[in-house]
Write a protein that holds these residues in place. Structure first.
Motif, mmCIF file in Angstrom:
data_model
loop_
_atom_site.group_PDB
_atom_site.id
_atom_site.type_symbol
_atom_site.label_atom_id
_atom_site.label_comp_id
_atom_site.label_asym_id
_atom_site.label_seq_id
_atom_site.Cartn_x
_atom_site.Cartn_y
_atom_site.Cartn_z
ATOM 1 N N ALA A 34 -3.210 -47.992 24.906
ATOM 2 C CA ALA A 34 -2.785 -48.619 25.816
ATOM 3 C C ALA A 34 -1.977 -49.891 24.991
ATOM 4 C CB ALA A 34 -3.776 -49.459 26.453
ATOM 5 N N GLY A 35 -0.644 -50.036 25.945
ATOM 6 C CA GLY A 35 0.100 -51.179 25.279
ATOM 7 C C GLY A 35 -0.552 -52.584 25.667
ATOM 8 N N GLU A 36 0.290 -53.332 25.010
ATOM 9 C CA GLU A 36 0.103 -54.888 25.229
ATOM 10 C C GLU A 36 1.235 -55.296 26.448
ATOM 11 O OE1 GLU A 36 -0.295 -57.173 21.967
ATOM 12 O OE2 GLU A 36 -2.242 -56.013 21.234
ATOM 13 N N GLY A 37 0.729 -56.416 27.327
ATOM 14 C CA GLY A 37 1.636 -56.812 28.030
ATOM 15 C C GLY A 37 1.920 -56.468 29.356
ATOM 16 N N GLY A 38 1.453 -55.161 29.715
ATOM 17 C CA GLY A 38 1.542 -54.487 31.015
ATOM 18 C C GLY A 38 2.887 -53.906 31.349
ATOM 19 N N PHE A 39 3.841 -54.069 30.467
ATOM 20 C CA PHE A 39 4.942 -53.501 30.926
ATOM 21 C C PHE A 39 5.032 -52.122 30.702
ATOM 22 C CE2 PHE A 39 6.958 -57.387 29.010
ATOM 23 C CZ PHE A 39 7.337 -58.145 30.238
ATOM 24 N N ALA A 40 5.886 -51.511 31.935
ATOM 25 C CA ALA A 40 5.981 -49.839 31.917
ATOM 26 C C ALA A 40 4.630 -49.331 31.849
ATOM 27 C CB ALA A 40 6.963 -49.414 30.886
ATOM 28 N N GLY A 41 3.549 -49.253 32.419
ATOM 29 C CA GLY A 41 2.264 -48.796 32.154
ATOM 30 C C GLY A 41 2.173 -47.318 32.516
ATOM 31 N N ALA A 42 3.095 -46.831 33.645
ATOM 32 C CA ALA A 42 2.960 -45.611 33.918
ATOM 33 C C ALA A 42 3.705 -44.711 32.799
ATOM 34 C CB ALA A 42 3.491 -45.333 35.180
ATOM 35 N N ILE A 43 4.951 -45.335 32.472
ATOM 36 C CA ILE A 43 5.764 -44.699 31.480
ATOM 37 C C ILE A 43 4.975 -44.623 30.139
ATOM 38 C CG2 ILE A 43 7.899 -44.761 30.018
ATOM 39 C CD1 ILE A 43 9.318 -46.061 32.460
ATOM 40 N N THR A 44 4.503 -45.572 29.599
ATOM 41 C CA THR A 44 3.687 -45.605 28.289
ATOM 42 C C THR A 44 2.532 -44.576 28.453
ATOM 43 O OG1 THR A 44 2.293 -47.466 29.016
ATOM 44 C CG2 THR A 44 4.340 -47.973 27.415
ATOM 45 N N ALA A 45 1.772 -44.593 29.301
ATOM 46 C CA ALA A 45 0.714 -43.479 29.776
ATOM 47 C C ALA A 45 1.116 -41.934 29.519
ATOM 48 C CB ALA A 45 0.062 -43.700 31.072
ATOM 49 N N ALA A 46 2.453 -41.811 30.314
ATOM 50 C CA ALA A 46 2.950 -40.434 30.181
ATOM 51 C C ALA A 46 3.402 -40.160 28.536
ATOM 52 C CB ALA A 46 4.088 -40.282 31.008
ATOM 53 N N LEU A 47 4.156 -41.079 27.970
ATOM 54 C CA LEU A 47 4.354 -40.988 26.693
ATOM 55 C C LEU A 47 3.108 -40.626 25.736
ATOM 56 C CD1 LEU A 47 7.115 -43.787 26.167
ATOM 57 C CD2 LEU A 47 7.684 -41.416 26.344
ATOM 58 N N PHE A 48 1.933 -41.205 26.012
ATOM 59 C CA PHE A 48 0.930 -41.181 25.203
ATOM 60 C C PHE A 48 0.519 -39.540 25.339
ATOM 61 C CE2 PHE A 48 -3.596 -40.418 24.910
ATOM 62 C CZ PHE A 48 -4.065 -41.306 23.923
ATOM 63 N N LEU A 49 0.378 -39.099 26.620
ATOM 64 C CA LEU A 49 0.133 -37.778 26.933
ATOM 65 C C LEU A 49 1.109 -36.774 26.332
ATOM 66 C CD1 LEU A 49 -0.694 -37.686 30.851
ATOM 67 C CD2 LEU A 49 -2.293 -38.011 29.047
ATOM 68 N N GLN A 50 2.421 -37.056 26.201
ATOM 69 C CA GLN A 50 3.282 -36.092 25.576
ATOM 70 C C GLN A 50 2.965 -35.868 24.118
ATOM 71 O OE1 GLN A 50 7.378 -37.672 25.639
ATOM 72 N NE2 GLN A 50 8.100 -35.758 25.830
ATOM 73 N N LYS A 51 2.095 -36.683 23.424
ATOM 74 C CA LYS A 51 1.975 -36.601 22.196
ATOM 75 C C LYS A 51 0.889 -35.477 22.011
ATOM 76 C CE LYS A 51 2.617 -41.489 20.506
ATOM 77 N NZ LYS A 51 3.613 -40.880 19.600
ATOM 78 N N PHE A 52 0.343 -34.946 22.909
ATOM 79 C CA PHE A 52 -0.711 -34.014 23.114
ATOM 80 C C PHE A 52 -0.364 -32.655 23.538
ATOM 81 C CE2 PHE A 52 -2.763 -37.925 22.813
ATOM 82 C CZ PHE A 52 -3.636 -38.070 21.796
#
Length: 467
Positions: free
Chosen positions: A403-421
């Motif tokens: 999870a990123g800090e600050g709360g920005f772009a939460g849906a996008i960063t979650a999807a970027l995390f999934l893309q790694k797998f």
């Protein structure tokens, strides 16, 4: 499950009440052509040509009454045009007055009959009886019934409280689907996950042993057919873990397995429709609970892929279990992966409850899903896999943070995390869906809801047509 096949039938000329369809442009012309008794009845009922408005029309004989309803466009019915009528008309048999095709409106007619009455001593509308709709488009009936059944399955699974829809119950639901279609069914449970699926194990290990974490897998279809994978987040309850949610946010967390419900219903549609694919369904089923062995903020988890993940927030657990499931799916070299998850509140803030956020690693795939969703009255909205936000997931000590800090772009960063797998070479789309309707609409009651399901199925039908 309701027997929707009894509610949508071929029109063979059997007795039925007529339904007149009008819109704002056609109403005055239609009204002028009606007999005096109809105009008088409409005036008495204060009928106006507004969406979903309806009225009962007298016939020459008492039993010959009909109904009228207003739709947005009488020449092009939507999935929900007739849903309000199906909720309010008396039991009986009905057909369109002009003998026209009901088109997609049959779906709303069927889903309007949905009731979740598992915990009611006196089921709603039990004494009213069925409302049957006739159609001349016989070829459409079977698929419409299947779609309504898939929506029903999602709603039932999501509406059921966790005490009756924990990981073992979700496993039983998936096994029942597998049995109906003679699919291969396997489950990896409890401590057996620790080596092969360490993130699924870590998220679910704090739950009571009866609710032990598990990876549910179903395979079906000819081995020579194109391989596809469907994955659904099965967090049967999410306390938030040690980063505990406030009670207001925890109230609806029985629905955090909504992604699993979507993936399971979509898998059933694929099998029931005999699409020529080699199907692999994966559901990581866990409860994100709190106990002495719960995973902690600051822990570093191993993953099936070999990446190490630093935990910034234990309430960002769905992406962890999906990461291991995505890795497992990629090992079979599918050409297409679709995953569904009630993943982020950020997607709801951006798009509200009705629009699933769609992410894809191929823009043509995303565009087609958006187009097909619009045609199916099941809209999705593409958000970008913006690589510029990848730095938000950097960890000082591990390969990636969850999870990123600050709360920005939460849906996008979650999807970027999934893309790694996601495995190399696979087309991939991720649906961040709400799986819940906070207020009722015709044919769509408050509660669990299928959002993005029909768009995804339309894509699969298009890509893998039956010979």
């Amino acid at each position: 499950m309701s027997d929707y096949a009894d509610l949508l039938k071929a029109d063979t000329g059997q007795p039925a009440h007529d339904i007149h369809i009008v819109d704002a442009d056609s109403y005055e012309g239609w009204l002028a052509a009606q007999p005096e008794r109809v105009r008088t009845a409409l005036a008495a009922q204060r009928y106006r040509a507004k969406p979903y408005a309806h009225a009962i029309l007298p016939g020459e004989k008492a039993e010959d009454w009909a109904a009228v309803t207003t739709v947005a466009n009488a020449a092009s019915l939507s999935s929900w045009c007739l849903a309000k009528l199906a909720e309010v008309l008396p039991a009986g048999t009905y057909r369109l007055a002009d003998g026209g095709d009901i088109g997609p409106a049959g779906l709303g007619w069927l889903t309007a009959h949905y009731r979740f009455d598992r915990y009611r001593s006196a089921p709603e509308d039990a004494a009213i009886g069925p409302r049957v709709l006739l159609t001349g488009d016989v070829a459409r009936i079977e698929q419409t019934v299947r779609l309504a059944g898939a929506v029903h399955l999602v709603r039932d699974l999501v509406n059921t409280p966790t005490a009756d829809m924990g990981p073992p119950d979700l496993e039983k639901a998936a096994e029942a689907v597998a049995r109906r279609h003679d699919a291969t069914f396997t489950v990896t449970r409890g401590d057996a996950l620790e080596q092969g699926y360490p993130m699924i194990h870590a998220v679910g290990r704090a739950a009571h042993r009866d609710y032990a974490p598990r990876l549910i897998e179903l395979t079906w279809g000819h081995a020579d057919h194109p391989r596809i994978a469907l994955i659904g987040k099965g967090v049967c309850f999410d306390s938030g873990g040690l980063d505990i949610k406030p009670s207001s946010a925890m109230r609806l967390m029985k629905k955090d397995m909504g992604g699993a419900a979507h993936a399971l219903a979509l898998a059933e549609l694929v099998m029931a429709s005999a699409l020529p694919v080699r199907l692999h369904l994966l559901i990581p089923a866990v409860e994100n609970a709190i106990s002495g062995n719960a995973f902690r903020p600051g822990d570093v988890l191993a993953s099936r892929k070999g990446l190490h993940v630093e935990i910034g927030n234990t309430d960002a657990e769905g992406r962890l279990v999906l990461g291991d499931a995505l890795t497992r799916a990629g090992e079979e070299k599918p050409e297409l992966i679709l995953d569904f998850a009630t993943l982020t509140g950020a997607a709801r803030v951006a798009l509200g409850p009705d629009l699933p956020a769609l992410f894809a690693n191929d823009d043509d795939l995303a565009r087609r899903l958006v187009e097909l969703g619009r045609k199916a009255d099941d809209p999705v909205w593409q958000l970008p896999l913006w690589t510029g936000y990848a730095d938000m997931l950097k960890s000082d000590i591990a390969d990636v943070a969850n999870a990123g800090e600050g709360g920005f772009a939460g849906a996008i960063t979650a999807a970027l995390f999934l893309q790694k797998f996601v495995g190399e070479g696979a087309l991939w789309a991720h649906f961040d869906t709400f799986a819940w309707r906070p207020s009722a609409k015709p044919g769509r009651p408050k509660g669990g809801e299928a959002l993005g399901l029909r768009a995804a199925f339309a894509l699969l039908q298009e890509r893998y047509p039956r010979p």
